[in-house]
Scaffold this active site. Structure first.
Site, PDB file in Angstrom:
ATOM      1  N   TYR A 159       0.837  -1.210   0.000  1.00 28.80           N
ATOM      2  CA  TYR A 159       0.000   0.000   0.000  1.00 28.80           C
ATOM      3  C   TYR A 159       0.877   1.266   0.000  1.00 28.80           C
ATOM      4  O   TYR A 159       0.625   2.199  -0.774  1.00 28.80           O
ATOM      5  CB  TYR A 159      -0.911  -0.035   1.234  1.00 28.80           C
ATOM      6  CG  TYR A 159      -1.916   1.085   1.334  1.00 28.80           C
ATOM      7  CD1 TYR A 159      -3.136   1.029   0.652  1.00 28.80           C
ATOM      8  CD2 TYR A 159      -1.666   2.193   2.143  1.00 28.80           C
ATOM      9  CE1 TYR A 159      -4.065   2.053   0.768  1.00 28.80           C
ATOM     10  CE2 TYR A 159      -2.592   3.217   2.271  1.00 28.80           C
ATOM     11  CZ  TYR A 159      -3.789   3.146   1.575  1.00 28.80           C
ATOM     12  OH  TYR A 159      -4.706   4.172   1.696  1.00 28.80           O
ATOM     13  N   LYS A 163       0.946   4.203  -2.895  1.00 26.58           N
ATOM     14  CA  LYS A 163       0.589   5.590  -2.599  1.00 26.58           C
ATOM     15  C   LYS A 163       1.775   6.538  -2.797  1.00 26.58           C
ATOM     16  O   LYS A 163       1.600   7.709  -3.150  1.00 26.58           O
ATOM     17  CB  LYS A 163       0.038   5.700  -1.175  1.00 26.58           C
ATOM     18  CG  LYS A 163      -1.300   4.964  -0.983  1.00 26.58           C
ATOM     19  CD  LYS A 163      -2.402   5.536  -1.861  1.00 26.58           C
ATOM     20  CE  LYS A 163      -3.758   4.917  -1.607  1.00 26.58           C
ATOM     21  NZ  LYS A 163      -4.826   5.507  -2.430  1.00 26.58           N
TER      22      LYS A 163
HETATM   23  P1  NAP Z   1     -13.461   2.550   1.241  1.00 25.81           P
HETATM   24  O1  NAP Z   1     -14.459   3.066   2.210  1.00 25.81           O
HETATM   25  O2  NAP Z   1     -12.957   1.156   1.399  1.00 25.81           O
HETATM   26  O3  NAP Z   1     -14.073   2.733  -0.248  1.00 25.81           O
HETATM   27  C1  NAP Z   1     -13.303   2.327  -1.347  1.00 25.81           C
HETATM   28  C2  NAP Z   1     -13.980   2.753  -2.617  1.00 25.81           C
HETATM   29  O4  NAP Z   1     -13.154   2.384  -3.717  1.00 25.81           O
HETATM   30  C3  NAP Z   1     -15.328   2.082  -2.850  1.00 25.81           C
HETATM   31  O5  NAP Z   1     -16.181   3.000  -3.506  1.00 25.81           O
HETATM   32  C4  NAP Z   1     -14.986   0.927  -3.790  1.00 25.81           C
HETATM   33  O6  NAP Z   1     -16.078   0.506  -4.634  1.00 25.81           O
HETATM   34  C5  NAP Z   1     -13.906   1.586  -4.630  1.00 25.81           C
HETATM   35  N1  NAP Z   1     -13.026   0.632  -5.288  1.00 25.81           N
HETATM   36  C6  NAP Z   1     -12.196  -0.266  -4.726  1.00 25.81           C
HETATM   37  N2  NAP Z   1     -11.566  -0.973  -5.686  1.00 25.81           N
HETATM   38  C7  NAP Z   1     -12.016  -0.502  -6.884  1.00 25.81           C
HETATM   39  C8  NAP Z   1     -11.761  -0.828  -8.229  1.00 25.81           C
HETATM   40  N3  NAP Z   1     -10.897  -1.796  -8.563  1.00 25.81           N
HETATM   41  N4  NAP Z   1     -12.418  -0.141  -9.189  1.00 25.81           N
HETATM   42  C9  NAP Z   1     -13.300   0.834  -8.886  1.00 25.81           C
HETATM   43  N5  NAP Z   1     -13.591   1.193  -7.611  1.00 25.81           N
HETATM   44  C10 NAP Z   1     -12.952   0.523  -6.628  1.00 25.81           C
HETATM   45  O7  NAP Z   1     -12.164   3.452   1.197  1.00 25.81           O
HETATM   46  P2  NAP Z   1     -11.904   4.970   1.689  1.00 25.81           P
HETATM   47  O8  NAP Z   1     -11.390   4.909   3.077  1.00 25.81           O
HETATM   48  O9  NAP Z   1     -13.026   5.839   1.341  1.00 25.81           O
HETATM   49  O10 NAP Z   1     -10.635   5.300   0.774  1.00 25.81           O
HETATM   50  C11 NAP Z   1     -10.716   6.076  -0.405  1.00 25.81           C
HETATM   51  C12 NAP Z   1      -9.298   6.403  -0.862  1.00 25.81           C
HETATM   52  O11 NAP Z   1      -8.642   7.116   0.177  1.00 25.81           O
HETATM   53  C13 NAP Z   1      -8.453   5.163  -1.141  1.00 25.81           C
HETATM   54  O12 NAP Z   1      -7.596   5.410  -2.240  1.00 25.81           O
HETATM   55  C14 NAP Z   1      -7.623   5.015   0.121  1.00 25.81           C
HETATM   56  O13 NAP Z   1      -6.420   4.346  -0.114  1.00 25.81           O
HETATM   57  C15 NAP Z   1      -7.420   6.473   0.497  1.00 25.81           C
HETATM   58  N6  NAP Z   1      -7.106   6.678   1.903  1.00 25.81           N
HETATM   59  C16 NAP Z   1      -7.974   6.293   2.890  1.00 25.81           C
HETATM   60  C17 NAP Z   1      -7.627   6.509   4.231  1.00 25.81           C
HETATM   61  C18 NAP Z   1      -8.531   6.117   5.380  1.00 25.81           C
HETATM   62  O14 NAP Z   1      -8.091   6.175   6.546  1.00 25.81           O
HETATM   63  N7  NAP Z   1      -9.773   5.758   5.162  1.00 25.81           N
HETATM   64  C19 NAP Z   1      -6.402   7.110   4.524  1.00 25.81           C
HETATM   65  C20 NAP Z   1      -5.550   7.482   3.494  1.00 25.81           C
HETATM   66  C21 NAP Z   1      -5.915   7.280   2.184  1.00 25.81           C
HETATM   67  P3  NAP Z   1     -17.106  -0.654  -4.164  1.00 25.81           P
HETATM   68  O15 NAP Z   1     -17.955  -0.034  -3.069  1.00 25.81           O
HETATM   69  O16 NAP Z   1     -17.892  -0.982  -5.383  1.00 25.81           O
HETATM   70  O17 NAP Z   1     -16.276  -1.778  -3.652  1.00 25.81           O
END
Ligand code: NAP
Length: 247
Positions: A159, A163
């Site tokens: 990961y 990133k």
């Molecule tokens: P999340 O709640 O797990 O949601 C992930 C989203 O990505 C969902 O809409 C999912 O669609 C979609 N997705 C996953 N794989 C995909 C693919 N192959 N093609 C199209 N869509 C896909 O994640 P989140 O926490 O909101 O994270 C969003 C972004 O922020 C990510 O890039 C993550 O790495 C980054 N981020 C998150 C955090 C954190 O603490 N939450 C921190 C730093 C960075 P489905 O619903 O259809 O599965």
């Protein structure tokens, strides 16, 4: 889905808009008058609920299912938007997954799936979008990176690599296309309250954050919204941390 004439309306694509941070970004963009394509991978029910919510709040958008790690599907989706709207003004590369484990236990598939979605997904969705933006001489691209890509995180070699790669790609692409009025920036969230962090010891984590709490998806969306604005036109190639002061 009726075709909507959106000549004076900005067209946005948010990948991974069915949940969490992507959902908050899509709502923020639609709430400021943009027509938003909401991408998701498999969760149609949740994506549909986000679109319903946007429409009932007076916004507009459409669902667009595709797997960002699949190049053919991604390019087909971008071509569909361009056919329907003629342009993509805003692209938010947000879709992402994690598959944490120590490097010694990591199998090739654990490495590959995270890189394919988080980093190659950026390439698959952005290449044709940039081509369109270049012809229109306008664009805003925001890539959702992570604190993990800035500092490295034990248990997240795959990961963190994906990133960090996204940050390099952001900076390089920003230099390639700055003259055409297209900005490319990354935001790097710390711990944000979404399904992605389900199962993590949230109370213990909060103690390590200077702000004393986790972030909210809307707090990431606010920064993305600013980067999409006209006022942010001279900001490009940057990484904005949204992390409660951990870095
Ligand atoms: P999340 O709640 O797990 O949601 C992930 C989203 O990505 C969902 O809409 C999912 O669609 C979609 N997705 C996953 N794989 C995909 C693919 N192959 N093609 C199209 N869509 C896909 O994640 P989140 O926490 O909101 O994270 C969003 C972004 O922020 C990510 O890039 C993550 O790495 C980054 N981020 C998150 C955090 C954190 O603490 N939450 C921190 C730093 C960075 P489905 O619903 O259809 O599965």
């Amino acid at each position: 889905m009726p075709e909507i004439k959106t000549d004076n309306v900005q067209i946005a694509l948010v990948t991974g808009a069915s949940r969490g941070i992507g959902k908050a970004i899509a709502r923020a963009l639609a709430g400021t008058g943009r027509f938003v394509y909401l991408n998701f991978n498999s969760n149609l029910e949740k994506a549909d609920a986000v679109l319903e919510d946007i429409i009932s709040s007076g916004g507009n958008g459409a669902l667009l299912q595709f797997d960002v790690s699949n190049r053919e599907e991604s390019e087909k989706a971008i071509k569909k938007i361009i056919k329907e709207q003629g342009k993509i003004d805003i692209l938010v590369n947000n879709a992402g997954i994690r598959d944490d484990m120590l490097m010694v236990w990591m199998k090739k598939e654990n490495w590959q799936s995270v890189l394919d979605t988080n980093l190659t997904g950026f390439f698959n969705v952005t290449r044709l979008t940039v081509k369109n933006m270049l012809s229109k001489r306008f664009g805003r691209i925001i890539n959702i990176s992570s604190t993990s890509g800035q500092t490295g995180q034990a248990g997240q070699v795959n990961y963190s690599a994906s990133k960090a790669g996204l940050i390099g790609a952001t900076k390089a692409l920003a230099r390639e296309i700055a003259k055409r009025n297209i900005t490319v920036n990354a935001v790097a969230p710390g711990f944000i309250e979404t399904e992605m962090i389900d199962g993590l010891p949230v109370k213990e984590i909060a103690k390590t954050i200077p702000a004393g709490r986790l972030g909210k998806p809307s707090e990431v969306a606010a920064a993305v919204l600013f980067l999409c604005s006209k006022d942010a036109g001279y900001i490009t190639g940057q990484v904005i941390g949204i992390n409660g002061g951990v870095l």
